[in-house]
Scaffold this motif. Structure first.
Motif, PDB file in Angstrom:
ATOM      1  N   GLU A   1       0.870  -1.281  -0.019  1.00 26.64           N
ATOM      2  CA  GLU A   1      -0.063  -0.024   0.034  1.00 26.64           C
ATOM      3  C   GLU A   1       0.884   1.207  -0.029  1.00 26.64           C
ATOM      4  OE1 GLU A   1      -1.281   1.969   2.995  1.00 26.64           O
ATOM      5  OE2 GLU A   1       0.801   2.059   3.574  1.00 26.64           O
ATOM      6  N   GLY A   2       0.313   2.330  -0.205  1.00 23.78           N
ATOM      7  CA  GLY A   2       1.007   3.528  -0.480  1.00 23.78           C
ATOM      8  C   GLY A   2       1.299   4.617   0.721  1.00 23.78           C
ATOM      9  N   THR A   3       0.149   4.294   1.669  1.00 22.42           N
ATOM     10  CA  THR A   3       0.279   5.581   2.627  1.00 22.42           C
ATOM     11  C   THR A   3       1.516   5.459   3.784  1.00 22.42           C
ATOM     12  OG1 THR A   3      -2.185   5.278   2.666  1.00 22.42           O
ATOM     13  CG2 THR A   3      -1.256   6.468   4.714  1.00 22.42           C
ATOM     14  N   ALA A   4       1.760   4.383   4.113  1.00 19.46           N
ATOM     15  CA  ALA A   4       2.968   4.363   4.897  1.00 19.46           C
ATOM     16  C   ALA A   4       4.312   4.855   4.310  1.00 19.46           C
ATOM     17  CB  ALA A   4       3.170   2.956   5.434  1.00 19.46           C
ATOM     18  N   PRO A   5       4.369   4.409   3.092  1.00 22.82           N
ATOM     19  CA  PRO A   5       5.813   5.056   2.211  1.00 22.82           C
ATOM     20  C   PRO A   5       5.651   6.113   2.074  1.00 22.82           C
ATOM     21  CG  PRO A   5       4.706   2.853   1.085  1.00 22.82           C
ATOM     22  CD  PRO A   5       3.899   3.295   2.110  1.00 22.82           C
ATOM     23  N   VAL A   6       4.249   7.143   1.822  1.00 18.25           N
ATOM     24  CA  VAL A   6       4.278   8.459   1.576  1.00 18.25           C
ATOM     25  C   VAL A   6       4.732   9.139   3.161  1.00 18.25           C
ATOM     26  CG1 VAL A   6       2.864  10.346   0.852  1.00 18.25           C
ATOM     27  CG2 VAL A   6       2.989   8.341  -0.193  1.00 18.25           C
TER      28      VAL A   6
ATOM     29  N   TYR B   1       7.622  11.689   3.721  1.00 19.87           N
ATOM     30  CA  TYR B   1       7.355  13.041   4.393  1.00 19.87           C
ATOM     31  C   TYR B   1       8.354  13.304   5.468  1.00 19.87           C
ATOM     32  CZ  TYR B   1       4.687  16.353   7.325  1.00 19.87           C
ATOM     33  OH  TYR B   1       4.065  17.319   7.979  1.00 19.87           O
ATOM     34  N   ILE B   2       8.394  12.318   6.094  1.00 21.42           N
ATOM     35  CA  ILE B   2       9.261  12.429   7.586  1.00 21.42           C
ATOM     36  C   ILE B   2      11.032  12.628   6.909  1.00 21.42           C
ATOM     37  CG2 ILE B   2      10.609  11.292   9.482  1.00 21.42           C
ATOM     38  CD1 ILE B   2       7.962   9.514   9.514  1.00 21.42           C
ATOM     39  N   GLU B   3      11.368  11.825   5.990  1.00 21.75           N
ATOM     40  CA  GLU B   3      12.587  11.793   5.538  1.00 21.75           C
ATOM     41  C   GLU B   3      13.127  13.065   4.748  1.00 21.75           C
ATOM     42  OE1 GLU B   3      13.504   7.861   4.047  1.00 21.75           O
ATOM     43  OE2 GLU B   3      15.271   8.679   2.774  1.00 21.75           O
TER      44      GLU B   3
ATOM     45  N   GLY C   1      -2.324   9.284  13.847  1.00 26.86           N
ATOM     46  CA  GLY C   1      -1.004   8.851  14.674  1.00 26.86           C
ATOM     47  C   GLY C   1       0.233   8.169  13.776  1.00 26.86           C
ATOM     48  N   LEU C   2      -0.220   8.186  12.467  1.00 29.92           N
ATOM     49  CA  LEU C   2       0.723   7.136  11.661  1.00 29.92           C
ATOM     50  C   LEU C   2       2.140   7.622  11.629  1.00 29.92           C
ATOM     51  CD1 LEU C   2       1.454   4.762   9.721  1.00 29.92           C
ATOM     52  CD2 LEU C   2       0.459   5.949   7.977  1.00 29.92           C
ATOM     53  N   VAL C   3       2.232   9.044  11.142  1.00 31.27           N
ATOM     54  CA  VAL C   3       3.533   9.684  10.917  1.00 31.27           C
ATOM     55  C   VAL C   3       4.650   9.435  12.114  1.00 31.27           C
ATOM     56  CG1 VAL C   3       4.913  11.871  10.535  1.00 31.27           C
ATOM     57  CG2 VAL C   3       2.643  11.347   9.262  1.00 31.27           C
ATOM     58  N   GLU C   4       3.901   9.735  13.385  1.00 31.85           N
ATOM     59  CA  GLU C   4       4.542   9.566  14.481  1.00 31.85           C
ATOM     60  C   GLU C   4       4.870   8.188  15.163  1.00 31.85           C
ATOM     61  OE1 GLU C   4       2.646  11.100  17.971  1.00 31.85           O
ATOM     62  OE2 GLU C   4       4.392  11.653  19.255  1.00 31.85           O
ATOM     63  N   LEU C   5       4.007   7.253  14.651  1.00 27.80           N
ATOM     64  CA  LEU C   5       4.181   5.838  14.717  1.00 27.80           C
ATOM     65  C   LEU C   5       5.462   5.412  14.028  1.00 27.80           C
ATOM     66  CD1 LEU C   5       2.992   3.186  16.103  1.00 27.80           C
ATOM     67  CD2 LEU C   5       1.800   2.909  14.040  1.00 27.80           C
TER      68      LEU C   5
END
Ligand code: HAM
Length: 413
Positions: A83-88, A92-94, A290-294
């Motif tokens: 899926e694409g959400t976690a990679p995006v 974003y963080i990187e 909460g995903l970006v923080e996770l």
């Protein structure tokens, strides 16, 4: 002959009209998403396994049994993106995108990989069109995302659409609700299917998804998360709904809506189409505060969706796809004239014309038939007495200098 090698199960080739229909889909999506401020993003086809294990969630079907995971040496475990959400969010963080004006709005069209049982509309490599808006918890971002999706599906002509909408609240509300749901399932354990019983602790919400009659009966009296939302989440949900109403988007509130990914908070939605068979989910998404923080970034909220390209195409009538027009077909009467013909075709292309050259050694008659099949606007024939230029629309034919062909056709194209 050597043994035939076929495409792996659950994969497919894209050819002919299907390729043109996909191009059109991308054009439609780009034409709707980019004016709304979404910029294209591409991420790698594989990522660290930990990104999905943590991001998508250990208890999900995706992580438990559908990922293509491989050892990449030196103890590194990689996974083809399911899926694409976690990679995006990882990107974003990187790239420090939290320093940009928020929300950061990104869209993608890529292929994803899940080891699922292949059937119509369900593949092991499939394409998703998706968007992610990261960095704002404003309900207008949720509503805007849904409106854009609905516009894309409508423009494609997707049939039999239904939009279901719900809210999951915050993780705290969810945890409390989860305890109540588990208690309800435990109290009725003997009426549940074995599969649901085995997963009571792991994923009690999935029980709402079950087809098993006993389980369905138990779920009919189960507590609903929507009734447990706190004041703030409820207000957020009311605002999303009000904006959708204002935009004329029709939806049904479905408190039993479940999606197969763990990162969702608050808004949750899914488009289905009854023009599809069992795999009726065309697109789905929601908020993931909460995903970006996770996955190791700052505490920023996000919302997005992904739509299955194959399912959007299956649910829509085939678009009127025309092969690209041919301005000039260059034919030649004998092989010695091929180099001259080649030069004219190359020059014409450089001048911006869609030019084709005979490439299979056909007879002159065969070449003219080929030009006709392509519906070429002009045909230039290199022959004994120079170049004969034929206007295929008027039927007019004249002998011209090779250097002047472009001059002759330019005016009409
Ligand atoms: P998802 O519901 O797992 O969500 O997938 C989104 C869409 O991809 C589905 O509605 C379906 O159309 C298509 N799809 C999924 N699996 C397959 C398959 N095996 N074969 C063909 N099509 C498939 C997500 O992936 C989330 N990342 C969506 C999201 C974005 N949520 C927030 N942002």
């Amino acid at each position: 002959m050597s043994e035939k090698i076929q495409a792996p199960r659950g994969t497919f080739d894209v050819l002919g009209d299907d390729a043109l229909a996909r191009d059109r889909l991308v054009e439609v999506a780009r034409g709707i998403l980019e004016p709304a401020g979404y910029a294209r993003i591409e991420t790698p086809a594989f990522e660290s396994t930990a990104l999905f294990a943590r991001g998508v969630g250990e208890s999900t079907d995706i992580v438990q049994k559908e990922m293509y995971t491989f050892e990449a040496g030196e103890g590194e475990s990689l996974t083809l993106r399911p899926e694409g959400t976690a990679p995006v969010c990882r990107a974003y963080i990187e790239h420090g995108m939290h320093k940009l004006p928020q929300p950061v709005k990104l869209w993608y069209l890529s292929s994803y990989f899940r080891r699922e049982r292949p059937q119509k509309g369900r593949y092991r490599q499939f394409w998703q069109l998706g968007i992610e808006a990261i960095g704002s918890d404003d309900p207008a971002v949720d509503a805007e995302a849904i409106v854009l999706l609905s516009e894309i599906l409508e423009t494609l002509g997707a049939r039999g659409l239904r939009l279901r909408l719900s809210s999951l609240g915050t993780p705290a509300t969810r945890a409390e609700y989860r305890d109540r749901l588990v208690a309800h399932l435990r109290a009725n354990e003997d009426r549940l299917s074995q599969e649901v019983r085995d997963r009571i602790e792991l994923n009690p919400l999935r029980a709402f998804d079950a087809d098993h009659p006993g389980t369905r009966e138990v779920m009919a009296s189960a507590p609903l998360l929507l009734d447990a939302l706190d004041e703030e989440d409820l207000t957020h949900f009311e605002q999303v709904k009000a904006m959708l109403d204002g935009a004329g988007v029709v939806y049904e509130v479905d408190p039993t809506l479940v999606r197969g990914l763990d990162y969702y908070t608050r808004t949750l939605f899914e488009f289905t189409s009854d023009a599809l068979g069992a795999q009726s989910g065309v697109a789905g998404g929601g908020r993931y505060d909460g995903l970006v923080e996770l996955i190791g970034g700052p505490a920023v909220p996000g919302v997005g969706w992904a739509a299955g390209v194959e399912r959007m195409l299956l649910a829509s009538p085939p678009p009127p796809v025309a092969p690209p027009p041919v301005d000039l077909y260059v034919a030649y009467a004998k092989p010695e004239l091929r180099a001259d013909a080649f030069k004219l075709a190359a020059d014409a292309r450089r001048a911006g014309h869609a030019a084709r050259l005979e490439l299979a050694g056909r007879s002159l008659k065969g070449q003219l038939k080929q030009a006709d099949r392509m519906d070429a606007r002009y045909v230039a024939i290199f022959g004994e007495e120079g170049v004969s230029l034929k206007d295929m629309e008027s039927g007019e034919q004249k002998i011209v200098e090779a250097e002047t062909v472009m001059h002759h056709i330019r005016g009409a194209l």
